[in-house]
Enzyme design. Structure first.
Site, PDB file in Angstrom:
ATOM      1  N   TYR A 161      -2.706   8.739  -4.266  1.00  0.00           N
ATOM      2  CA  TYR A 161      -2.014   8.058  -3.170  1.00  0.00           C
ATOM      3  C   TYR A 161      -0.516   8.335  -3.188  1.00  0.00           C
ATOM      4  O   TYR A 161       0.200   7.977  -2.238  1.00  0.00           O
ATOM      5  CB  TYR A 161      -2.241   6.543  -3.231  1.00  0.00           C
ATOM      6  CG  TYR A 161      -3.686   6.102  -3.181  1.00  0.00           C
ATOM      7  CD1 TYR A 161      -4.704   6.964  -2.793  1.00  0.00           C
ATOM      8  CD2 TYR A 161      -4.030   4.801  -3.548  1.00  0.00           C
ATOM      9  CE1 TYR A 161      -6.020   6.546  -2.764  1.00  0.00           C
ATOM     10  CE2 TYR A 161      -5.353   4.379  -3.514  1.00  0.00           C
ATOM     11  CZ  TYR A 161      -6.342   5.255  -3.134  1.00  0.00           C
ATOM     12  OH  TYR A 161      -7.653   4.833  -3.117  1.00  0.00           O
ATOM     13  N   ARG A 193      -2.030 -10.477   7.979  1.00  0.00           N
ATOM     14  CA  ARG A 193      -3.395  -9.980   7.813  1.00  0.00           C
ATOM     15  C   ARG A 193      -3.800 -10.008   6.342  1.00  0.00           C
ATOM     16  O   ARG A 193      -4.973 -10.238   6.025  1.00  0.00           O
ATOM     17  CB  ARG A 193      -3.513  -8.557   8.367  1.00  0.00           C
ATOM     18  CG  ARG A 193      -3.483  -8.523   9.886  1.00  0.00           C
ATOM     19  CD  ARG A 193      -4.293  -7.355  10.436  1.00  0.00           C
ATOM     20  NE  ARG A 193      -4.275  -7.379  11.901  1.00  0.00           N
ATOM     21  CZ  ARG A 193      -3.481  -6.645  12.671  1.00  0.00           C
ATOM     22  NH1 ARG A 193      -2.610  -5.828  12.109  1.00  0.00           N
ATOM     23  NH2 ARG A 193      -3.549  -6.718  13.980  1.00  0.00           N
ATOM     24  N   ASN A 229      -7.135 -11.889   5.124  1.00  0.00           N
ATOM     25  CA  ASN A 229      -8.181 -11.217   4.359  1.00  0.00           C
ATOM     26  C   ASN A 229      -8.537 -11.952   3.069  1.00  0.00           C
ATOM     27  O   ASN A 229      -9.595 -11.694   2.484  1.00  0.00           O
ATOM     28  CB  ASN A 229      -7.752  -9.788   4.027  1.00  0.00           C
ATOM     29  CG  ASN A 229      -7.717  -8.885   5.250  1.00  0.00           C
ATOM     30  OD1 ASN A 229      -8.284  -9.213   6.292  1.00  0.00           O
ATOM     31  ND2 ASN A 229      -7.041  -7.755   5.133  1.00  0.00           N
ATOM     32  N   LYS A 244      -7.142  -2.968   2.980  1.00  0.00           N
ATOM     33  CA  LYS A 244      -5.734  -2.579   3.045  1.00  0.00           C
ATOM     34  C   LYS A 244      -5.092  -3.185   4.289  1.00  0.00           C
ATOM     35  O   LYS A 244      -5.676  -3.136   5.376  1.00  0.00           O
ATOM     36  CB  LYS A 244      -5.616  -1.062   3.098  1.00  0.00           C
ATOM     37  CG  LYS A 244      -4.217  -0.561   3.463  1.00  0.00           C
ATOM     38  CD  LYS A 244      -4.272   0.856   3.999  1.00  0.00           C
ATOM     39  CE  LYS A 244      -2.980   1.212   4.717  1.00  0.00           C
ATOM     40  NZ  LYS A 244      -3.043   2.545   5.349  1.00  0.00           N
ATOM     41  N   SER A 245      -3.916  -3.753   4.131  1.00  0.00           N
ATOM     42  CA  SER A 245      -3.100  -4.124   5.275  1.00  0.00           C
ATOM     43  C   SER A 245      -1.637  -4.117   4.866  1.00  0.00           C
ATOM     44  O   SER A 245      -1.291  -4.580   3.780  1.00  0.00           O
ATOM     45  CB  SER A 245      -3.468  -5.509   5.818  1.00  0.00           C
ATOM     46  OG  SER A 245      -2.636  -5.813   6.928  1.00  0.00           O
ATOM     47  N   VAL A 246      -0.806  -3.585   5.743  1.00  0.00           N
ATOM     48  CA  VAL A 246       0.635  -3.602   5.488  1.00  0.00           C
ATOM     49  C   VAL A 246       1.284  -4.824   6.116  1.00  0.00           C
ATOM     50  O   VAL A 246       2.491  -5.020   5.981  1.00  0.00           O
ATOM     51  CB  VAL A 246       1.303  -2.316   6.027  1.00  0.00           C
ATOM     52  CG1 VAL A 246       0.719  -1.086   5.346  1.00  0.00           C
ATOM     53  CG2 VAL A 246       1.148  -2.210   7.545  1.00  0.00           C
ATOM     54  N   ILE A 274     -11.534  -4.197  -1.335  1.00  0.00           N
ATOM     55  CA  ILE A 274     -10.097  -3.901  -1.425  1.00  0.00           C
ATOM     56  C   ILE A 274      -9.549  -3.566  -0.035  1.00  0.00           C
ATOM     57  O   ILE A 274      -9.093  -2.440   0.214  1.00  0.00           O
ATOM     58  CB  ILE A 274      -9.824  -2.769  -2.426  1.00  0.00           C
ATOM     59  CG1 ILE A 274     -10.781  -1.588  -2.216  1.00  0.00           C
ATOM     60  CG2 ILE A 274      -9.944  -3.270  -3.861  1.00  0.00           C
ATOM     61  CD1 ILE A 274     -10.383  -0.336  -2.983  1.00  0.00           C
ATOM     62  N   HIS A 295     -11.827   9.601  -9.727  1.00  0.00           N
ATOM     63  CA  HIS A 295     -11.708   9.356  -8.289  1.00  0.00           C
ATOM     64  C   HIS A 295     -12.880   9.944  -7.493  1.00  0.00           C
ATOM     65  O   HIS A 295     -13.386   9.307  -6.571  1.00  0.00           O
ATOM     66  CB  HIS A 295     -10.383   9.914  -7.776  1.00  0.00           C
ATOM     67  CG  HIS A 295      -9.863   9.206  -6.569  1.00  0.00           C
ATOM     68  ND1 HIS A 295      -8.534   9.142  -6.241  1.00  0.00           N
ATOM     69  CD2 HIS A 295     -10.505   8.519  -5.590  1.00  0.00           C
ATOM     70  CE1 HIS A 295      -8.371   8.452  -5.123  1.00  0.00           C
ATOM     71  NE2 HIS A 295      -9.555   8.072  -4.710  1.00  0.00           N
TER      72      HIS A 295
END
Length: 301
Positions: free
Chosen positions: A70, A262, A266, A256-258, A254, A132
């Protein structure tokens, strides 16, 4: 899921849900406990991820899912240090996962990679280190696993896991190392349920962790409004319905939110439960197409 199994599942969840907003934990086959909800940080720049992780920690997240691929472990590390989660009691109450870059698989390469990653994160240990992708066309998982075992023996990793492994990959790893991973993180959402992989994992006491738990938002509109209608009946969002479905399946998620609002949404999955009919309606959304990559051909180099 039959009626008896469904009622037992929901009853067990309610025993864990104290009404305080606490996230339940899943006990892994190595005895460690992982929070069932974490924050994913895929496709967030190193510069931006510091603020995203800071917001998540403030919201109550105690599980961060990172990866070398990432390219933002340094930013995650800055957030942990700035917020005091890199040492002491706060660190002990936080679960941090990271993943090995596929091009660094192999015994010596994995050890060198881990030293670099740990430095970027600014930590003394990580809670889980993961392969991964299985890369069956360039299989090095058994050599990599030996390095992982060494890191666990040194106390620098607590739990060993894999991502995107199909049953054939899990069996090969077990044949070559004598071990099953504690967690298999896979693409999993209502329209791509991977029931064969999930069933294999459950049969071998491997916890299932879902990335893309909402198919990057696509599954919120699945089934000609099915999810939206269930959400309306509970007065919650479509995202909360899909995530609650995962929770009731015993899956680690898991999302994802920026966006901080939110992120909080979640986490807010424990004030309602799906009926058996609602759960079955989401089960019925399973389809033939994945949203992401094929583990037989893909590498996250």
């Amino acid at each position: 899921m039959n009626e008896r199994d469904y009622e037992q599942t929901v009853s067990a969840l309610r025993e864990d849900e104290t009404g305080t907003g606490a996230v339940p934990s899943i006990k892994l086959n190595d005895g460690n406990m992982i929070p069932q909800i974490g924050l994913g940080v895929l496709r967030i720049s190193d510069e931006d991820v510091e603020g995203v992780v800071t917001d998540a920690l403030a919201a109550g997240y105690r599980h961060i899912d990172a990866a070398a691929g990432y390219n933002n472990e340094s930013g995650v590390g800055r957030a942990l240090a700035t917020n005091g989660f890199n040492e002491g009691r706060a660190r002990r109450n936080l679960w941090v996962t990271t993943k090995l870059r596929d091009s660094e698989q192999g015994y010596d390469d994995a050890l060198r990679a881990f030293d670099r990653q740990l430095g970027l994160l600014g930590l003394d240990y990580v809670d889980m280190y993961m392969i991964h992708w299985p890369t069956p066309f360039n299989w090095r998982s058994s050599e990599t696993w030996r390095a992982f075992e060494r890191l666990r023996g040194e106390g620098r990793v607590r739990t060993l896991g894999v991502c995107n492994f199909l049953p054939e990959h899990l069996e090969r790893l077990h044949d070559e190392t004598g071990q099953w991973p504690a967690v298999n993180q896979i693409e999993l959402h209502p329209t791509w349920q991977q029931r064969d992989v999930v069933g294999f994992c459950k049969a071998h006491d491997i916890a299932v962790e879902a990335y893309s738990p909402m198919a990057r938002g696509a599954d919120l509109n699945a089934g000609d409004g099915t999810v939206a209608r269930i959400a309306q009946s509970h007065g919650v969002s479509a995202a909360q319905i899909v995530l609650r479905w995962h929770i009731e399946n015993g899956t680690i998620i898991i999302p994802k939110s920026v966006h901080s609002f939110r992120q909080r949404e979640n986490l807010d999955l424990f004030g309602f439960a799906l009926t058996q009919a609602e759960h079955a309606a989401i089960d019925a959304l399973d389809g033939p197409a994945r949203a992401g990559h094929d583990p037989l051909t893909f590498t996250y180099a």
